[in-house]
Design a protein around this motif. Structure first.
Motif, short mmCIF file in Angstrom:
data_model
loop_
_atom_site.label_atom_id
_atom_site.label_comp_id
_atom_site.label_asym_id
_atom_site.label_seq_id
_atom_site.Cartn_x
_atom_site.Cartn_y
_atom_site.Cartn_z
N ILE A 40 25.81 35.53 34.34
CA ILE A 40 25.53 34.25 33.74
C ILE A 40 26.71 33.64 33.15
O ILE A 40 27.11 32.28 33.77
N ALA A 43 29.26 33.04 36.01
CA ALA A 43 28.94 31.75 36.90
C ALA A 43 29.26 30.49 36.36
O ALA A 43 29.63 29.53 36.82
N LEU A 44 28.79 30.45 35.02
CA LEU A 44 28.83 29.27 34.23
C LEU A 44 30.33 28.83 33.99
O LEU A 44 30.80 27.55 34.08
N LYS A 47 31.84 28.57 38.30
CA LYS A 47 31.04 27.56 39.28
C LYS A 47 31.26 28.17 40.49
O LYS A 47 31.65 27.12 41.51
N THR A 66 19.18 34.59 38.00
CA THR A 66 19.05 33.26 38.90
C THR A 66 18.45 32.03 38.23
O THR A 66 19.18 30.86 38.50
N ILE A 69 21.25 30.27 36.01
CA ILE A 69 22.10 29.60 36.99
C ILE A 69 21.81 28.55 37.66
O ILE A 69 22.48 27.40 37.80
N LYS A 70 20.74 28.50 38.47
CA LYS A 70 20.24 27.30 39.35
C LYS A 70 20.07 26.17 38.33
O LYS A 70 20.18 25.15 38.54
N THR A 76 25.07 25.84 43.25
CA THR A 76 25.44 27.20 43.29
C THR A 76 24.31 27.88 44.22
O THR A 76 23.14 27.75 43.72
#
Length: 204
Positions: A40, A43-44, A47, A66, A69-70, A76
């Motif tokens: 997490i 991903a943040l 991106k 997930t 993130i979504k 993404t």
């Protein structure tokens, strides 16, 4: 360029994917994580275009990761990566927002196909029991660049002529030809040029 983050608690699997994907000119692995919370955070921060995540991970499972993130990065795309062919897990990942689901025993070519597919807006659920696949099982997926090259092959152009037309290296064209040849072998020993000619208008 498709940016990719991989989350998997077995480093050997990450290393295998890194080694396989490093020669793909359209994909760049920008980070990897060994647990859900690290995923997490990465991903943040990064991106990425695509995330491949194990479902069962320490600290935070792939389903919750997930969802987070979504929520924060709706553009993404997430591909679930699992040892288990489990309908409930597939459904939970779909509901969390995943665009794909592949097994850990899948070929690395399948991983590559899935990444390219979801990055272009397709779904890629490799479970053959899933009747809700958006992409028919017998349909071969080609990236936008591969479609361009197939169209030019159908026009009788050589690899060098294709490279010149698309402003890319001839070695890149040859690499795409090799990948496409591997794909069409799944439906028979069809020559790539013949295949392109038969579908000359499919990709225009």
């Amino acid at each position: 360029m498709i940016t990719l983050v991989i989350a998997e608690d077995h480093q050997a699997l990450i290393d295998g994917m890194k080694a396989f994907l490093k020669n793909e000119s359209d994909i760049e692995i920008v980070g990897y994580a060994n647990d859900g919370l690290e995923l997490i955070t990465l991903a943040l921060q990064l991106k990425p275009d695509v995330v491949i995540t194990d479902i069962r991970m320490p600290k935070c499972d792939g389903i919750n990761a997930t969802q987070t993130i979504k929520k924060e990065l709706p553009n993404t795309k997430v591909i679930a990566f699992s040892m288990f062919d489990n309908d409930d897990a597939i459904l939970q990942m779909k509901e969390a927002g995943a665009s794909g689901y592949i097994m850990k025993n899948s070929s690395l070519q399948t991983v590559l196909d899935a990444v390219r597919a979801v990055s272009e807006g397709f779904t890629y659920f490799a479970d053959e029991t899933d009747e809700e696949l958006d992409k028919p099982k017998n349909e071969l997926f080609f990236s936008a660049r591969e479609k361009e090259i197939l169209t030019l092959i159908a026009e009788g152009k050589s690899s060098q002529e294709i490279a010149d037309a698309l402003f890319i290296e001839k070695s890149t064209v040859d690499s795409h030809r090799k990948n496409m040849s591997k794909k069409i072998k799944t439906i028979g020993k069809t020559d790539l040029t013949k295949y392109a000619l038969e579908r000359k208008y499919d990709y225009l």
